[in-house]
Motif scaffolding. Sequence first.
Motif, PDB file in Angstrom:
ATOM      1  N   LEU A   1       3.980 -87.893 -17.183  1.00  0.00           N
ATOM      2  CA  LEU A   1       3.800 -87.243 -18.490  1.00  0.00           C
ATOM      3  C   LEU A   1       3.145 -85.875 -18.352  1.00  0.00           C
ATOM      4  O   LEU A   1       2.979 -85.156 -19.330  1.00  0.00           O
ATOM      5  N   GLY A   2       2.722 -85.557 -17.148  1.00  0.00           N
ATOM      6  CA  GLY A   2       2.141 -84.233 -16.927  1.00  0.00           C
ATOM      7  C   GLY A   2       0.619 -84.223 -16.891  1.00  0.00           C
ATOM      8  O   GLY A   2      -0.001 -83.160 -16.914  1.00  0.00           O
TER       9      GLY A   2
ATOM     10  N   ASP B   1      12.557 -85.890 -22.555  1.00  0.00           N
ATOM     11  CA  ASP B   1      13.396 -85.320 -21.510  1.00  0.00           C
ATOM     12  C   ASP B   1      12.569 -84.990 -20.255  1.00  0.00           C
ATOM     13  O   ASP B   1      11.517 -84.366 -20.340  1.00  0.00           O
ATOM     14  N   GLY B   2      13.068 -85.435 -19.108  1.00  0.00           N
ATOM     15  CA  GLY B   2      12.421 -85.071 -17.842  1.00  0.00           C
ATOM     16  C   GLY B   2      11.394 -86.083 -17.347  1.00  0.00           C
ATOM     17  O   GLY B   2      11.054 -86.101 -16.163  1.00  0.00           O
TER      18      GLY B   2
ATOM     19  N   ILE C   1      10.677 -98.499 -27.295  1.00  0.00           N
ATOM     20  CA  ILE C   1      11.307 -97.530 -26.419  1.00  0.00           C
ATOM     21  C   ILE C   1      10.286 -97.168 -25.360  1.00  0.00           C
ATOM     22  O   ILE C   1       9.128 -96.881 -25.688  1.00  0.00           O
ATOM     23  N   LEU C   2      10.668 -97.252 -24.096  1.00  0.00           N
ATOM     24  CA  LEU C   2       9.758 -96.859 -23.028  1.00  0.00           C
ATOM     25  C   LEU C   2       9.910 -95.370 -22.762  1.00  0.00           C
ATOM     26  O   LEU C   2      11.000 -94.815 -22.954  1.00  0.00           O
ATOM     27  N   ILE C   3       8.843 -94.740 -22.311  1.00  0.00           N
ATOM     28  CA  ILE C   3       8.922 -93.290 -22.099  1.00  0.00           C
ATOM     29  C   ILE C   3       9.882 -92.923 -20.979  1.00  0.00           C
ATOM     30  O   ILE C   3      10.256 -91.766 -20.846  1.00  0.00           O
ATOM     31  N   THR C   4      10.314 -93.926 -20.185  1.00  0.00           N
ATOM     32  CA  THR C   4      11.270 -93.640 -19.112  1.00  0.00           C
ATOM     33  C   THR C   4      12.684 -94.128 -19.452  1.00  0.00           C
ATOM     34  O   THR C   4      13.561 -94.117 -18.587  1.00  0.00           O
ATOM     35  N   ASP C   5      12.901 -94.564 -20.674  1.00  0.00           N
ATOM     36  CA  ASP C   5      14.247 -95.018 -21.037  1.00  0.00           C
ATOM     37  C   ASP C   5      15.265 -93.871 -20.915  1.00  0.00           C
ATOM     38  O   ASP C   5      14.966 -92.731 -21.288  1.00  0.00           O
ATOM     39  N   ALA C   6      16.445 -94.202 -20.411  1.00  0.00           N
ATOM     40  CA  ALA C   6      17.518 -93.208 -20.316  1.00  0.00           C
ATOM     41  C   ALA C   6      18.058 -92.918 -21.718  1.00  0.00           C
ATOM     42  O   ALA C   6      17.950 -93.772 -22.613  1.00  0.00           O
ATOM     43  N   PRO C   7      18.640 -91.723 -21.927  1.00  0.00           N
ATOM     44  CA  PRO C   7      19.143 -91.355 -23.252  1.00  0.00           C
ATOM     45  C   PRO C   7      19.994 -92.446 -23.915  1.00  0.00           C
ATOM     46  O   PRO C   7      19.808 -92.738 -25.099  1.00  0.00           O
TER      47      PRO C   7
END
Length: 359
Positions: free
Chosen positions: A81-82, A314-315, A234-240
Amino acid sequence: EPQRVIFSLIQPTGIPHLGNYLGALRRWKELQDEKTAPTKKRRRNNRLIFGLADLHSLTLKQDREVRRQNSRQTFASLLALGLDPNRSALFLQSQIQEHAELMWILSNVASTGYLSRMTQWKDKIGVGKDASMEQLDEKAREKLKLSLFSYPVLQAADILLYRPNFVPVGEDQLQHVEFTRQLARSFNSAYARDLKAPTFNLPEVMLSPAKRIMSLQQPEKKMSKSDPDVNSRILITDAPDEIRNKIRKAKTDSVEGPLTYDPEKRPGVSNLIEILKHVTRSSKSCEEITQELQDTTLGALKALVAEEIVKNLDGIKEKYDAIMAAGDKEIHSAMVLGTRVARAKAGNTMKHVREAVGL
Ligand code: ADP
Ligand code: NA
């Protein structure tokens, strides 16, 4: 600019969900970025300390390998997440022994009456919010382990150990921070009255505007990692495509006519509007947003919400995958940095605490 100490914790239950992100983690990152903002006006002297509550996770029965892997995943998520270990101290609670020590000391000013009125242990053993200790049957008492009951005392110790000014959390944690303030007051008046300064300051909650994101499947409940239904969050790493799918399947209602914002009667639709507001960082109210979307169909609303979430996250997945693929290298070196900072602060507080109580 005076220094502001900012502290918060997350449970190491794997990859965080959208509720964690909008309610807490996005804020952590923003607070970090204030430290290095390009203009003086926006720059702030924040001291950031963020922990993974792995001692708390022991209240959950879990295979040791699963527990370890969950911690790793949560830690990697924070980095993805930075959160930058040079600007935010990131650490595991279990690496700092002072958490357990302070918990024991605070237990001496923690009232069991207050604890029995708190709601979390009731949720965890599955009794109603109004249940009281006396009413519990034998089976419920067996389920209610001491750790589940005293959980808020450990949480108070977690916070007070770093003597923060602010605690950025979601609405579900308000009750716990209020309890923490109560313990700080009780401790100060029991042990520190005759000292030059009170041992603890009273930390303040920093509440995110996204106070409570609801489950996509049962919108009357908050979105949570402990929900067994993976479509509920929704997980923060879910694909689009996963994001689009989950939003498409989100439970709404069959009310005809224009969209309306009504969390009571239309919790599913209202939650989508709420999510839309927060992912787009809109300054408009949910009512205003709904007004503008009046002629939008439910299907089109879902598509819009999904695209905004995709854009927002995204990312993150790419960074997460890279960190996990690199083994423990990046996680380990971040942890070393964070543990050093946390340990110094915790040790300092405990010096004052031990002095105050006469140990
Ligand atoms: P969970 O409740 O999903 O197990 P945690 O207890 O680890 O997550 O919470 C981490 C942070 O995320 C806390 O600050 C909490 O207030 C926030 N949070 C958790 N769920 C939500 C939600 N549904 N909406 C907003 N914030 C949330
Ligand atoms: Na929570």
